[in-house]
Design a protein around this motif. Sequence first.
Motif, PDB file in Angstrom:
ATOM      1  N   LEU A 352     -55.473  24.983   0.865  1.00 29.97           N
ATOM      2  CA  LEU A 352     -54.146  24.533   1.274  1.00 29.97           C
ATOM      3  C   LEU A 352     -54.176  23.071   1.716  1.00 29.97           C
ATOM      4  CD1 LEU A 352     -52.965  27.684   3.257  1.00 29.97           C
ATOM      5  CD2 LEU A 352     -52.121  26.920   1.034  1.00 29.97           C
ATOM      6  N   GLY A 353     -55.220  22.695   2.423  1.00 31.44           N
ATOM      7  CA  GLY A 353     -55.332  21.319   2.876  1.00 31.44           C
ATOM      8  C   GLY A 353     -55.455  20.337   1.725  1.00 31.44           C
ATOM      9  N   LEU A 354     -56.251  20.671   0.724  1.00 33.64           N
ATOM     10  CA  LEU A 354     -56.412  19.796  -0.445  1.00 33.64           C
ATOM     11  C   LEU A 354     -55.131  19.707  -1.256  1.00 33.64           C
ATOM     12  CD1 LEU A 354     -60.019  20.750  -1.616  1.00 33.64           C
ATOM     13  CD2 LEU A 354     -59.264  18.542  -0.698  1.00 33.64           C
ATOM     14  N   LEU A 355     -54.454  20.842  -1.437  1.00 37.49           N
ATOM     15  CA  LEU A 355     -53.185  20.827  -2.169  1.00 37.49           C
ATOM     16  C   LEU A 355     -52.168  19.933  -1.473  1.00 37.49           C
ATOM     17  CD1 LEU A 355     -52.797  24.586  -3.168  1.00 37.49           C
ATOM     18  CD2 LEU A 355     -53.035  22.660  -4.744  1.00 37.49           C
ATOM     19  N   ALA A 356     -52.106  20.031  -0.143  1.00 34.89           N
ATOM     20  CA  ALA A 356     -51.168  19.196   0.609  1.00 34.89           C
ATOM     21  C   ALA A 356     -51.530  17.721   0.489  1.00 34.89           C
ATOM     22  CB  ALA A 356     -51.150  19.625   2.073  1.00 34.89           C
ATOM     23  N   GLU A 357     -52.813  17.437   0.543  1.00 36.16           N
ATOM     24  CA  GLU A 357     -53.257  16.041   0.453  1.00 36.16           C
ATOM     25  C   GLU A 357     -52.992  15.456  -0.928  1.00 36.16           C
ATOM     26  OE1 GLU A 357     -57.377  13.414   0.979  1.00 36.16           O
ATOM     27  OE2 GLU A 357     -57.310  15.514   1.594  1.00 36.16           O
ATOM     28  N   LYS A 358     -53.376  16.173  -1.971  1.00 39.77           N
ATOM     29  CA  LYS A 358     -53.204  15.663  -3.336  1.00 39.77           C
ATOM     30  C   LYS A 358     -51.726  15.549  -3.715  1.00 39.77           C
ATOM     31  CE  LYS A 358     -57.614  17.383  -5.150  1.00 39.77           C
ATOM     32  NZ  LYS A 358     -58.259  18.328  -6.113  1.00 39.77           N
ATOM     33  N   GLY A 359     -50.919  16.490  -3.275  1.00 40.46           N
ATOM     34  CA  GLY A 359     -49.502  16.473  -3.622  1.00 40.46           C
ATOM     35  C   GLY A 359     -48.644  15.702  -2.644  1.00 40.46           C
ATOM     36  N   ARG A 360     -49.285  15.122  -1.609  1.00 39.75           N
ATOM     37  CA  ARG A 360     -48.547  14.413  -0.548  1.00 39.75           C
ATOM     38  C   ARG A 360     -47.427  15.296   0.001  1.00 39.75           C
ATOM     39  NH1 ARG A 360     -45.755  10.656  -2.705  1.00 39.75           N
ATOM     40  NH2 ARG A 360     -46.216  11.118  -4.887  1.00 39.75           N
ATOM     41  N   LEU A 361     -47.797  16.542   0.297  1.00 40.54           N
ATOM     42  CA  LEU A 361     -46.828  17.541   0.728  1.00 40.54           C
ATOM     43  C   LEU A 361     -46.691  17.560   2.248  1.00 40.54           C
ATOM     44  CD1 LEU A 361     -47.946  20.501  -1.565  1.00 40.54           C
ATOM     45  CD2 LEU A 361     -46.144  18.812  -2.021  1.00 40.54           C
ATOM     46  N   ASP A 362     -45.453  17.730   2.709  1.00 38.71           N
ATOM     47  CA  ASP A 362     -45.196  17.887   4.134  1.00 38.71           C
ATOM     48  C   ASP A 362     -45.299  19.345   4.572  1.00 38.71           C
ATOM     49  OD1 ASP A 362     -44.224  15.071   4.958  1.00 38.71           O
ATOM     50  OD2 ASP A 362     -43.081  15.509   3.143  1.00 38.71           O
ATOM     51  N   GLY A 363     -45.291  20.251   3.612  1.00 40.71           N
ATOM     52  CA  GLY A 363     -45.404  21.668   3.915  1.00 40.71           C
ATOM     53  C   GLY A 363     -45.233  22.495   2.667  1.00 40.71           C
ATOM     54  N   PHE A 364     -45.490  23.784   2.804  1.00 45.60           N
ATOM     55  CA  PHE A 364     -45.303  24.745   1.711  1.00 45.60           C
ATOM     56  C   PHE A 364     -44.120  25.639   2.058  1.00 45.60           C
ATOM     57  CE2 PHE A 364     -49.796  23.646   1.766  1.00 45.60           C
ATOM     58  CZ  PHE A 364     -50.052  23.372   0.429  1.00 45.60           C
ATOM     59  N   VAL A 365     -43.346  26.039   1.060  1.00 45.74           N
ATOM     60  CA  VAL A 365     -42.215  26.932   1.293  1.00 45.74           C
ATOM     61  C   VAL A 365     -42.264  28.099   0.314  1.00 45.74           C
ATOM     62  CG1 VAL A 365     -40.703  25.169   2.256  1.00 45.74           C
ATOM     63  CG2 VAL A 365     -40.711  25.545  -0.210  1.00 45.74           C
ATOM     64  N   TYR A 366     -41.756  29.244   0.784  1.00 49.37           N
ATOM     65  CA  TYR A 366     -41.716  30.465  -0.010  1.00 49.37           C
ATOM     66  C   TYR A 366     -40.878  31.480   0.764  1.00 49.37           C
ATOM     67  CZ  TYR A 366     -45.671  30.737   3.203  1.00 49.37           C
ATOM     68  OH  TYR A 366     -46.469  30.644   4.327  1.00 49.37           O
ATOM     69  N   PRO A 367     -40.353  32.513   0.088  1.00 50.95           N
ATOM     70  CA  PRO A 367     -39.634  33.566   0.835  1.00 50.95           C
ATOM     71  C   PRO A 367     -40.580  34.231   1.838  1.00 50.95           C
ATOM     72  CG  PRO A 367     -39.221  33.753  -1.520  1.00 50.95           C
ATOM     73  CD  PRO A 367     -40.333  32.772  -1.362  1.00 50.95           C
ATOM     74  N   THR A 368     -40.082  34.500   3.018  1.00 47.40           N
ATOM     75  CA  THR A 368     -40.927  35.079   4.060  1.00 47.40           C
ATOM     76  C   THR A 368     -41.474  36.439   3.636  1.00 47.40           C
ATOM     77  OG1 THR A 368     -39.526  33.960   5.682  1.00 47.40           O
ATOM     78  CG2 THR A 368     -41.013  35.669   6.500  1.00 47.40           C
ATOM     79  N   VAL A 369     -40.656  37.240   2.966  1.00 47.69           N
ATOM     80  CA  VAL A 369     -41.084  38.545   2.475  1.00 47.69           C
ATOM     81  C   VAL A 369     -40.758  38.653   0.987  1.00 47.69           C
ATOM     82  CG1 VAL A 369     -40.848  39.703   4.697  1.00 47.69           C
ATOM     83  CG2 VAL A 369     -38.907  39.625   3.143  1.00 47.69           C
ATOM     84  N   GLY A 370     -41.453  39.551   0.306  1.00 49.56           N
ATOM     85  CA  GLY A 370     -41.271  39.697  -1.135  1.00 49.56           C
ATOM     86  C   GLY A 370     -39.968  40.371  -1.524  1.00 49.56           C
ATOM     87  N   ARG A 371     -39.463  41.242  -0.641  1.00 45.23           N
ATOM     88  CA  ARG A 371     -38.197  41.911  -0.914  1.00 45.23           C
ATOM     89  C   ARG A 371     -37.648  42.487   0.385  1.00 45.23           C
ATOM     90  NH1 ARG A 371     -37.501  46.093  -4.738  1.00 45.23           N
ATOM     91  NH2 ARG A 371     -35.727  46.582  -3.417  1.00 45.23           N
ATOM     92  N   ILE A 372     -36.367  42.803   0.374  1.00 48.72           N
ATOM     93  CA  ILE A 372     -35.743  43.373   1.566  1.00 48.72           C
ATOM     94  C   ILE A 372     -36.022  44.876   1.612  1.00 48.72           C
ATOM     95  CG2 ILE A 372     -33.973  41.589   1.634  1.00 48.72           C
ATOM     96  CD1 ILE A 372     -32.036  43.511   0.354  1.00 48.72           C
ATOM     97  N   PRO A 373     -35.960  45.491   2.798  1.00 46.21           N
ATOM     98  CA  PRO A 373     -36.263  46.924   2.914  1.00 46.21           C
ATOM     99  C   PRO A 373     -35.111  47.782   2.408  1.00 46.21           C
ATOM    100  CG  PRO A 373     -35.574  46.064   5.029  1.00 46.21           C
ATOM    101  CD  PRO A 373     -35.655  44.888   4.104  1.00 46.21           C
TER     102      PRO A 373
END
Length: 437
Positions: A352-373
């Motif tokens: 994760l650290g290398l991906l952030a460094e190479k991509g000059r990323l401020d953070g990663f985003v994604y849905p918190t959960v895969g689906r609703i209950p």
Amino acid sequence: MKRPRLIPPADAVAEITQRLAIINANPQLNALLGVNPNALAEAAQYQSLRRRGQLTGPLHGVPLIVKDNIACAGLPLTLGCAALAQLRASTDALVVRRLRQAGAIILARANMSEFAFDVRSRSSLGGDVRHPHFPTLTAGGSSGGSAAAVAAGMAEGALGTDTGGSIRIPCSYTGLVGLRPRVRRGQMEGIAPLSLSKDTVGPMVHSVQDAALLHAIIHGQMPSAVEPVSLKGVRLGAIRVLEGEDPDQLAVWYDALATLRRQGATLVDIDLPILPEVASATCLSLYEFRVAFDAWLQQHPGAPADLGAIVASGQFLPEFRPLLTQMLTCERLRTPPWLAGRQLRRRLRQTLGLLAEKGRLDGFVYPTVGRIPYSLEKMPPGCAPELAAISGFAAITLPCGTTPTGFPVGLEILAPGGEESALLALAAACETAFSLA
């Protein structure tokens, strides 16, 4: 940005009375395991101090809910387990002590997944925690009682613990902001352990500002307002493989990404080849729980002698017997499986650290959960919550929209390295963007 709600009430007694009325009107939610019998008396003391112009701190007279694996002096400390029903805390956990010093009133103890094992909240003492707006559905876990209580208006904020998603999953389900701070062993003083490698404690609230306030207080820091960053020029790594297949949730998610782009953020698609290993990894808590939990029990007079005694008593949810029996075989750390889990942790952090460094990323985003209950049963949330849990990095979930039925969808932001301040500023900017959409 959302208006903060954790503000000292003008009348602490009236505030507590109102919250108790909401609690009494909603027993069917099973959100709580007990109310502090001294809450009104404490409110009267705070009100007396206010009349004299003596405010004790930024939470003067503010009622809060605390998950029932966090020690509150004089109150039961049960972890939702029938075998621990008579156990009472003799001292406050460090985070509770700091909340009280800031003026907070601990109003009640929240129901939880027994031992904090699960991603839905069900316990032998409290039953299933129900979603306050969708009562046929789970509120999530293991801090589901804290989330349901806040979402129902029993308090404006709560503390939960997060080992594999236990703050973020129920906050996503109930439309709250939930912060998982990075792992700090010292912060867990007075909190029942699950996994020493992954346990952390954090706020469950309605806004990023309130999350920042509670986070600062429980970490012994000076609270300050969060200044949202400008999303113009911000680069976010979108981990597409974590988007899931729920069509209603996906529609909200794509709208949220479009909103961030309109506000100037750059979204970069991220491949994460290590993800299958994360998804298939055996949780470190399997190997760490017995050792840490036995030591915790020995610190509490009147508690069962050890985990074996609890298993022998049968006073717990029967569905957990296979897991508890397996945990009983883990008598020490530094076994090959445990070492493999720790090695995966290091590799994920590096990735994760290398991906952030190479991509000059401020953070990663994604849905918190895969689906609703869709029921009260356990709904596997996918491996998204494990990215922060295994890596130890801080992450925050915040609501980014609702499905056609009104069910909340959470967006999680993970920030590799550093303190939580930059993550909170980024989350505040996203919160503002979503509120304007």
